[in-house]
Write a protein that holds these residues in place. Sequence first.
Motif, PDB file in Angstrom:
ATOM      1  N   LEU A 109      -9.615 -11.283   3.925  1.00 32.75           N
ATOM      2  CA  LEU A 109     -10.573 -10.435   3.216  1.00 32.75           C
ATOM      3  C   LEU A 109      -9.878  -9.224   2.630  1.00 32.75           C
ATOM      4  O   LEU A 109     -10.086  -8.865   1.457  1.00 32.75           O
ATOM      5  CB  LEU A 109     -11.678  -9.992   4.178  1.00 32.75           C
ATOM      6  CG  LEU A 109     -12.676  -8.980   3.624  1.00 32.75           C
ATOM      7  CD1 LEU A 109     -13.655  -9.659   2.682  1.00 32.75           C
ATOM      8  CD2 LEU A 109     -13.420  -8.269   4.767  1.00 32.75           C
ATOM      9  N   GLN A 110      -9.017  -8.578   3.434  1.00 29.01           N
ATOM     10  CA  GLN A 110      -8.271  -7.415   2.930  1.00 29.01           C
ATOM     11  C   GLN A 110      -7.340  -7.807   1.789  1.00 29.01           C
ATOM     12  O   GLN A 110      -7.209  -7.065   0.802  1.00 29.01           O
ATOM     13  CB  GLN A 110      -7.469  -6.771   4.057  1.00 29.01           C
ATOM     14  CG  GLN A 110      -8.265  -5.920   4.991  1.00 29.01           C
ATOM     15  CD  GLN A 110      -7.401  -4.916   5.740  1.00 29.01           C
ATOM     16  OE1 GLN A 110      -6.336  -4.515   5.264  1.00 29.01           O
ATOM     17  NE2 GLN A 110      -7.860  -4.496   6.907  1.00 29.01           N
ATOM     18  N   VAL A 111      -6.696  -8.959   1.906  1.00 27.58           N
ATOM     19  CA  VAL A 111      -5.797  -9.397   0.834  1.00 27.58           C
ATOM     20  C   VAL A 111      -6.581  -9.553  -0.467  1.00 27.58           C
ATOM     21  O   VAL A 111      -6.159  -9.070  -1.526  1.00 27.58           O
ATOM     22  CB  VAL A 111      -5.108 -10.723   1.211  1.00 27.58           C
ATOM     23  CG1 VAL A 111      -4.280 -11.244   0.031  1.00 27.58           C
ATOM     24  CG2 VAL A 111      -4.222 -10.543   2.438  1.00 27.58           C
ATOM     25  N   ALA A 112      -7.722 -10.233  -0.398  1.00 27.09           N
ATOM     26  CA  ALA A 112      -8.520 -10.461  -1.609  1.00 27.09           C
ATOM     27  C   ALA A 112      -9.031  -9.154  -2.198  1.00 27.09           C
ATOM     28  O   ALA A 112      -9.128  -9.011  -3.425  1.00 27.09           O
ATOM     29  CB  ALA A 112      -9.690 -11.388  -1.286  1.00 27.09           C
ATOM     30  N   ALA A 113      -9.364  -8.176  -1.336  1.00 28.28           N
ATOM     31  CA  ALA A 113      -9.878  -6.897  -1.823  1.00 28.28           C
ATOM     32  C   ALA A 113      -8.783  -6.034  -2.424  1.00 28.28           C
ATOM     33  O   ALA A 113      -8.988  -5.379  -3.453  1.00 28.28           O
ATOM     34  CB  ALA A 113     -10.570  -6.152  -0.674  1.00 28.28           C
ATOM     35  N   ARG A 114      -7.622  -6.042  -1.790  1.00 28.73           N
ATOM     36  CA  ARG A 114      -6.535  -5.165  -2.224  1.00 28.73           C
ATOM     37  C   ARG A 114      -5.709  -5.766  -3.352  1.00 28.73           C
ATOM     38  O   ARG A 114      -5.141  -5.040  -4.165  1.00 28.73           O
ATOM     39  CB  ARG A 114      -5.635  -4.852  -1.027  1.00 28.73           C
ATOM     40  CG  ARG A 114      -6.304  -3.962   0.008  1.00 28.73           C
ATOM     41  CD  ARG A 114      -5.610  -4.020   1.361  1.00 28.73           C
ATOM     42  NE  ARG A 114      -4.159  -3.889   1.271  1.00 28.73           N
ATOM     43  CZ  ARG A 114      -3.316  -4.183   2.252  1.00 28.73           C
ATOM     44  NH1 ARG A 114      -3.776  -4.627   3.404  1.00 28.73           N
ATOM     45  NH2 ARG A 114      -2.023  -4.034   2.083  1.00 28.73           N
ATOM     46  N   ARG A 115      -5.621  -7.103  -3.397  1.00 26.89           N
ATOM     47  CA  ARG A 115      -4.809  -7.777  -4.418  1.00 26.89           C
ATOM     48  C   ARG A 115      -5.610  -8.892  -5.083  1.00 26.89           C
ATOM     49  O   ARG A 115      -5.312 -10.079  -4.918  1.00 26.89           O
ATOM     50  CB  ARG A 115      -3.535  -8.325  -3.783  1.00 26.89           C
ATOM     51  CG  ARG A 115      -2.545  -7.262  -3.342  1.00 26.89           C
ATOM     52  CD  ARG A 115      -1.972  -6.475  -4.525  1.00 26.89           C
ATOM     53  NE  ARG A 115      -1.407  -7.324  -5.541  1.00 26.89           N
ATOM     54  CZ  ARG A 115      -0.152  -7.768  -5.548  1.00 26.89           C
ATOM     55  NH1 ARG A 115       0.662  -7.421  -4.555  1.00 26.89           N
ATOM     56  NH2 ARG A 115       0.301  -8.527  -6.507  1.00 26.89           N
ATOM     57  N   PRO A 116      -6.646  -8.543  -5.835  1.00 23.85           N
ATOM     58  CA  PRO A 116      -7.468  -9.586  -6.460  1.00 23.85           C
ATOM     59  C   PRO A 116      -6.701 -10.456  -7.440  1.00 23.85           C
ATOM     60  O   PRO A 116      -7.133 -11.575  -7.735  1.00 23.85           O
ATOM     61  CB  PRO A 116      -8.567  -8.774  -7.161  1.00 23.85           C
ATOM     62  CG  PRO A 116      -8.000  -7.396  -7.316  1.00 23.85           C
ATOM     63  CD  PRO A 116      -7.130  -7.186  -6.120  1.00 23.85           C
ATOM     64  N   ASP A 117      -5.569  -9.958  -7.935  1.00 24.82           N
ATOM     65  CA  ASP A 117      -4.759 -10.760  -8.850  1.00 24.82           C
ATOM     66  C   ASP A 117      -4.148 -11.983  -8.173  1.00 24.82           C
ATOM     67  O   ASP A 117      -3.743 -12.930  -8.857  1.00 24.82           O
ATOM     68  CB  ASP A 117      -3.628  -9.905  -9.427  1.00 24.82           C
ATOM     69  CG  ASP A 117      -2.746  -9.282  -8.359  1.00 24.82           C
ATOM     70  OD1 ASP A 117      -3.299  -8.601  -7.447  1.00 24.82           O
ATOM     71  OD2 ASP A 117      -1.511  -9.447  -8.410  1.00 24.82           O
ATOM     72  N   LEU A 118      -4.091 -11.979  -6.839  1.00 23.98           N
ATOM     73  CA  LEU A 118      -3.434 -13.067  -6.111  1.00 23.98           C
ATOM     74  C   LEU A 118      -4.389 -14.151  -5.640  1.00 23.98           C
ATOM     75  O   LEU A 118      -3.941 -15.207  -5.189  1.00 23.98           O
ATOM     76  CB  LEU A 118      -2.687 -12.511  -4.886  1.00 23.98           C
ATOM     77  CG  LEU A 118      -1.550 -11.532  -5.142  1.00 23.98           C
ATOM     78  CD1 LEU A 118      -0.954 -11.084  -3.814  1.00 23.98           C
ATOM     79  CD2 LEU A 118      -0.478 -12.157  -6.030  1.00 23.98           C
ATOM     80  N   VAL A 119      -5.701 -13.901  -5.713  1.00 21.85           N
ATOM     81  CA  VAL A 119      -6.669 -14.773  -5.043  1.00 21.85           C
ATOM     82  C   VAL A 119      -7.752 -15.221  -6.024  1.00 21.85           C
ATOM     83  O   VAL A 119      -8.498 -14.407  -6.559  1.00 21.85           O
ATOM     84  CB  VAL A 119      -7.320 -14.034  -3.847  1.00 21.85           C
ATOM     85  CG1 VAL A 119      -8.288 -14.964  -3.113  1.00 21.85           C
ATOM     86  CG2 VAL A 119      -6.258 -13.502  -2.887  1.00 21.85           C
TER      87      VAL A 119
END
Length: 275
Positions: A109-119
């Motif tokens: 969840l944190q990855v998607a929120a912080r790096r939306p370009d990756l997900v």
Amino acid sequence: MLTRRRLPVDGGVHLAVRDRAPDVTTGPPVVLVHGLASTSRLWDGVAARLAAHGHRTLAVDLRGHGESDAPAEGYDTVTAADDVVAVVESLDGGPVLLAGQSWGGNVVLQVAARRPDLVSGLALVDGGWIDLARRFDSWEAALAVLTPPAIDGLDAAEFRTMVAAALAGFPHGAVDAAASVVRERPDGTIERRLTVPRHLQILRSMWEDDPAQWYPSVDARTVLMPATADDELPYEVARAAAAIAQATVRPYPGAHHDIHLQRPDEVAADIRSLL
């Protein structure tokens, strides 16, 4: 084809990754993140099914878990999310489908929120909405319930029998996968791969981190996959579904917390629904 790799992340730490390449690639890569005190092996069934549908899959052991390095620090959700970002960036091929189970759901969840370009798609498997500070009145109350039991020193065969009994009816290979959370000592006893003090450090980070702060920043298509006692959604799941812009909910009534281990066909299908 399954390849075992070691990928570098910050601080010279290397994470173990189970990398499955399909015979023919027809979809985006999928990165799979396990829960607290678990390992990448619990994703084996899901990963095999995704690879059969043309997806390269990377199932990662977070630091201190599985076959990954166990440095002295970094046992918190923010660092775990940073480590997953490094794994995704190693693919160098555009956004991925990202799935996490239990604490791993909070991590992705944190990855998607912080790096939306990756997900491009996010699957939260009985996690991603875990809010310990709401569930317990105090940190001490959380510790009293969630401190893991002492199992170091148990006979390895006895431990495996206990796991097999707990997973009766699960698919073939589930016992081997679940038993990977410990290592066998030369004397035939076991020890946890993730030590209890590090386990508690991660729990503390979960206590301090309200996942709701991340929901408004998630732009990716998201499927929430809670194991429920009945058809009624827990408050935390309903709150997440309402706050994440492109969220759908796929409940699993009566499912085990390790849904990905118990029902890999359905979990793989739900991840692919994000395409």
